[in-house]
Design an enzyme around this catalytic site. Sequence first.
Site, short mmCIF file in Angstrom:
data_model
loop_
_atom_site.label_atom_id
_atom_site.label_comp_id
_atom_site.label_asym_id
_atom_site.label_seq_id
_atom_site.Cartn_x
_atom_site.Cartn_y
_atom_site.Cartn_z
N SER A 140 0.87 -1.19 0.00
CA SER A 140 0.00 0.00 0.00
C SER A 140 0.90 1.23 0.00
CB SER A 140 -0.86 0.00 1.27
OG SER A 140 -1.56 1.21 1.39
N TYR A 153 -1.90 -0.44 10.45
CA TYR A 153 -1.87 -0.66 8.99
C TYR A 153 -0.56 -0.14 8.41
CZ TYR A 153 -3.91 -1.09 4.27
OH TYR A 153 -4.18 -1.44 2.96
P1 NAD Z 1 -11.36 -6.39 -0.10
O1 NAD Z 1 -11.80 -6.34 1.32
O2 NAD Z 1 -12.31 -6.05 -1.19
O3 NAD Z 1 -10.71 -7.82 -0.42
C1 NAD Z 1 -9.86 -8.45 0.49
C2 NAD Z 1 -10.12 -9.94 0.43
O4 NAD Z 1 -9.22 -10.56 1.36
C3 NAD Z 1 -11.55 -10.32 0.87
O5 NAD Z 1 -12.15 -11.16 -0.09
C4 NAD Z 1 -11.35 -11.04 2.19
O6 NAD Z 1 -12.28 -12.09 2.42
C5 NAD Z 1 -9.93 -11.59 2.01
N1 NAD Z 1 -9.32 -11.90 3.31
C6 NAD Z 1 -9.28 -11.14 4.43
N2 NAD Z 1 -8.69 -11.81 5.42
C7 NAD Z 1 -8.34 -13.03 4.93
C8 NAD Z 1 -7.70 -14.17 5.45
N3 NAD Z 1 -7.30 -14.22 6.73
N4 NAD Z 1 -7.50 -15.22 4.64
C9 NAD Z 1 -7.91 -15.21 3.36
N5 NAD Z 1 -8.53 -14.17 2.79
C10 NAD Z 1 -8.74 -13.08 3.57
O7 NAD Z 1 -10.10 -5.43 -0.14
P2 NAD Z 1 -9.15 -4.89 -1.31
O8 NAD Z 1 -9.24 -3.42 -1.25
O9 NAD Z 1 -9.33 -5.59 -2.60
O10 NAD Z 1 -7.76 -5.30 -0.66
C11 NAD Z 1 -6.78 -6.09 -1.29
C12 NAD Z 1 -5.43 -5.70 -0.74
O11 NAD Z 1 -5.16 -4.34 -1.09
C13 NAD Z 1 -5.30 -5.76 0.77
O12 NAD Z 1 -4.03 -6.29 1.10
C14 NAD Z 1 -5.38 -4.30 1.20
O13 NAD Z 1 -4.73 -4.05 2.41
C15 NAD Z 1 -4.70 -3.62 0.03
N6 NAD Z 1 -5.00 -2.20 -0.15
C16 NAD Z 1 -6.27 -1.75 -0.27
C17 NAD Z 1 -6.51 -0.40 -0.50
C18 NAD Z 1 -7.90 0.16 -0.72
O14 NAD Z 1 -8.06 1.39 -0.65
N7 NAD Z 1 -8.90 -0.64 -0.99
C19 NAD Z 1 -5.42 0.49 -0.60
C20 NAD Z 1 -4.13 -0.02 -0.48
C21 NAD Z 1 -3.91 -1.37 -0.26
#
Ligand code: NAD
Length: 252
Positions: A140, A153
């Site tokens: 991130s 985070y």
């Molecule tokens: P999201 O919540 O839409 O998807 C995350 C997925 O991870 C979900 O399907 C959830 O069920 C799964 N998950 C959570 N805990 C888990 C576990 N213990 N085992 C297996 N699966 C698990 O979120 P996203 O935004 O697509 O996030 C994806 C990645 O991007 C994450 O690592 C998040 O930290 C990172 N991220 C997100 C953002 C944002 O603004 N959305 C920004 C920077 C980084």
Amino acid sequence: MTNTVVITGASSGMGLSATKLFLKNGWNVVMADYDETSGKKVESELVQKYSADRVFFHKTDVSSSESVIDLKNATFKKFHSVQSIINNAGIFVKGAVHEVEERDWNRIMNVDVKSIYLMTREFVPSMIEQRQGTIVNTASISGLMGDYNMASYNAAKGAVVNLVRSMALDYGKYNIRVNNVNPGPTNTPMFQKNPAEVIKKFEDASPLHKLTEPEDVARVIYFLASSESESITGENIPVSGGFEIYSGQPVQ
Ligand code: NAD
């Protein structure tokens, strides 16, 4: 030979977008996620489109050693080799350090950081053996810079930002490349949990005045996993609409 990728967090958001892109580009995909309801629903749609020979969902808790070992066994039962793993599953916890519950601190470290250790421990030996592979972690911009109210985070993603460098150094001699994609605020269910006025603030603060879309991140994940990025390893690649380029100084 058809390439195979294992994608964690594949039931939703960026992981789901990446799943669709890898399938479209001819790869086999193992969808690993804790959320079985969404995962199974998506799996049946994708099986209809691409066939059960190309994709399956496996319920996985990426923070559990047993569960990741089970994922590895299911993967190698179906597909003979793995060319890429995408360590994308992650959670978000809000708060300054003293406001974070101990169980939440442990949870975010286990899901966002330890998962990369577990996935690598289980999948990298076969990549070493075949002298080829790629690993992409979803870090991130919150690992590159500090944020208000995001202490755990920032700590978790900061760990991933430096972990990629040691992994790239250690595995380069085996022709295994390791990179991070570093999204900014991205229009996924994780971010959509924010109230509308907060989302608007983020859009206004972006140099491009919009959120990043999960498909934007998926394209960079695919690039880093594929041979298109042949000479890139150990890097953190922001996909953020320019969020992290600003020093924070007031407008004059
Ligand atoms: P999201 O919540 O839409 O998807 C995350 C997925 O991870 C979900 O399907 C959830 O069920 C799964 N998950 C959570 N805990 C888990 C576990 N213990 N085992 C297996 N699966 C698990 O979120 P996203 O935004 O697509 O996030 C994806 C990645 O991007 C994450 O690592 C998040 O930290 C990172 N991220 C997100 C953002 C944002 O603004 N959305 C920004 C920077 C980084």
